[in-house]
Design an enzyme around this catalytic site. Structure first.
Site, PDB file in Angstrom:
ATOM      1  N   HIS A  16       1.040  -1.154   0.046  1.00 24.86           N
ATOM      2  CA  HIS A  16       0.058   0.025   0.112  1.00 24.86           C
ATOM      3  C   HIS A  16       0.908   1.254   0.017  1.00 24.86           C
ATOM      4  O   HIS A  16       1.890   1.206   0.689  1.00 24.86           O
ATOM      5  CB  HIS A  16      -1.045  -0.027   1.270  1.00 24.86           C
ATOM      6  CG  HIS A  16      -2.076   0.767   1.048  1.00 24.86           C
ATOM      7  ND1 HIS A  16      -2.050   2.125   1.443  1.00 24.86           N
ATOM      8  CD2 HIS A  16      -3.270   0.538   0.520  1.00 24.86           C
ATOM      9  CE1 HIS A  16      -3.269   2.837   1.027  1.00 24.86           C
ATOM     10  NE2 HIS A  16      -3.984   2.055   0.760  1.00 24.86           N
ATOM     11  N   GLU A  28      -7.951  -5.418   0.082  1.00 24.62           N
ATOM     12  CA  GLU A  28      -8.434  -6.152  -1.011  1.00 24.62           C
ATOM     13  C   GLU A  28      -8.487  -7.798  -0.801  1.00 24.62           C
ATOM     14  O   GLU A  28      -9.284  -8.340  -1.412  1.00 24.62           O
ATOM     15  CB  GLU A  28      -7.792  -5.892  -2.360  1.00 24.62           C
ATOM     16  CG  GLU A  28      -7.683  -4.441  -2.746  1.00 24.62           C
ATOM     17  CD  GLU A  28      -8.985  -3.801  -3.220  1.00 24.62           C
ATOM     18  OE1 GLU A  28     -10.094  -4.258  -2.619  1.00 24.62           O
ATOM     19  OE2 GLU A  28      -9.074  -2.961  -4.005  1.00 24.62           O
TER      20      GLU A  28
END
Ligand code: CMC
Length: 357
Positions: free
Chosen positions: A244, A299
């Site tokens: 991320h 996700e």
């Protein structure tokens, strides 16, 4: 110059804060822990929209139910040409049929659009007629009903609410920034939301969860995880659901969603398998990129949750849009009411015109 604008402050916002070092997400003064699993999507819409829409309806669930019924009329434009497109392209095309504007009525139609259009597109691709919205239901319960043609259980609706609440806003992510850039030109809320959908579609942002199901299916058994992951990294692939830009520790949204998967009893075997793949992936990523902190992002468990709720993987990004649209609409209004045109500078590194001799 900062590659990918990393660390560049491009807006001031009261909407949400992502603390990537601590792994904390705050939405208008509430931590994700306070919201996920407790609040309904409609509550988070009220939280995000408060103060930004002077004509905000007093009863948000009623206004959102009415908006679902209103936009359903656009589903008749779903022709064979659109049905050949991916779900997110077809949903985006139907959303583009909505009039632009800058008030709460336009905003509520846009809130409803990804939900109503995605359900219709998924059903049409499977050869089924669309199911009209039931404005008396909660947004989450109605999404599942429109998708499957039968009522969802309370546990399923609660699990989807947890997802929608968890992803509703997340600082200045790529799609929210895109929506703010368009809003800053005063193009209108529909234009801003279309920019958001378009940015979200990419695999580095909202397009990751579909490929996560493919990865889990190809791995098939925990014993195959290490070899599959090592082969993927050796090819130069990125592991979807990991890494991320902001979080350098575990994304707090991952555990909020993992808890919601646990409520859906039938999924325990799949969850244990996914946990084994996650553990293998984290160990291999640590060895592969020792100087980076590549952790599980939102996700990974999104994929498991949406699979458990019977969304096809090809439509997972559309479900992300159903939640994030609230953030785009709040940021768009924050930008138009308090911000200037967004117009950054670039450094020219091309050739200069030749001087005449
Ligand atoms: N698998 C393997 N290597 C990775 C991964 C990954 N998932 N993520 C980053 N890296 C490597 C990357 O190759 C790079 O290596 P090097 O320094 O040798 O070039 C290094 O780690 C840093 O990568 P980066 O591209 O500078 O990181 P970024 O901040 O630009 O990208 C990211 C963040 C999310 C795009 C990236 O981690 C990624 O591609 N992850 C996979 C896709 C994914 O799961 N996307 C969903 C993101 S969460 C939803 C949202 O909030 O948008």
């Amino acid at each position: 110059m900062t590659d990918g604008l990393e660390g560049v402050v491009a807006a001031e916002t009261v909407l949400s804060e992502v603390d990537g070092a601590a792994g904390v997400l705050i939405v208008r003064g509430r931590s994700l822990d306070e919201l996920a699993g407790i609040a309904r999507y409609e509550d988070v819409v009220a939280l995000l929209f408060g103060g930004f829409y002077p004509d905000l309806p007093a009863d948000i669930p009623v206004a959102l139910g009415r908006a679902r019924a209103e936009v359903f009329a656009e589903v008749q434009a779903l022709d064979t040409g659109l049905m050949d497109r991916t779900p997110i392209e077809a949903m985006r095309a139907l959303t583009a049929r909505l009039a632009d504007g800058d008030n709460a009525q336009v905003a509520f139609r846009l809130l409803a659009a990804p939900a109503v259009f995605t359900a219709a597109v998924v059903r049409a691709k499977a050869g089924h007629a669309p199911v009209a919205p039931d404005p008396t239901l909660t947004h989450a319960a109605d999404i599942l009903r429109m998708l499957r043609g039968q009522p969802a259980t309370k546990v399923e609706a609660d699990a989807l609410d947890t997802y929608l609440v968890t992803v509703a806003d997340h600082g200045l992510n790529a799609s929210t920034f895109a929506a703010r850039v368009v809003a800053s030109t005063h193009a209108g809320l529909t234009s801003a939301v279309l920019a958001g959908i378009s940015a979200l579609k990419g695999p580095l942002h909202g397009g990751a969860p579909g490929p996560i199901i493919e990865m889990l299916d190809e791995i098939g058994d925990p014993a195959n995880a290490r070899a599959w992951i090592e082969r993927a990294l050796a090819r130069g692939d990125r592991l979807m659901g990991f890494g991320h830009r902001v979080y350098k520790v575990r994304d707090p949204r991952a555990d909020a969603l993992k808890s919601a998967v646990r409520w859906l009893d039938a999924r325990q075997g799949r969850l244990e398998f996914a946990e084994a793949v996650e553990a293998a992936a984290l160990a291999i990523l640590r060895a592969h990129k020792p100087t980076r902190s590549l952790q599980t992002n939102v996700e990974f468990y999104t994929a498991l949750l949406l699979e458990a709720l019977a969304f096809p993987p090809s439509a997972f990004t559309c479900v992300f849009a159903m939640g994030r649209v609230a953030g785009w609409l709040a940021h768009a209004r924050e930008q138009t009411t308090g911000g200037r045109l967004i117009r950054p500078a670039s450094v020219y590194v091309g050739p200069m015109p030749q001087k005449a001799a």
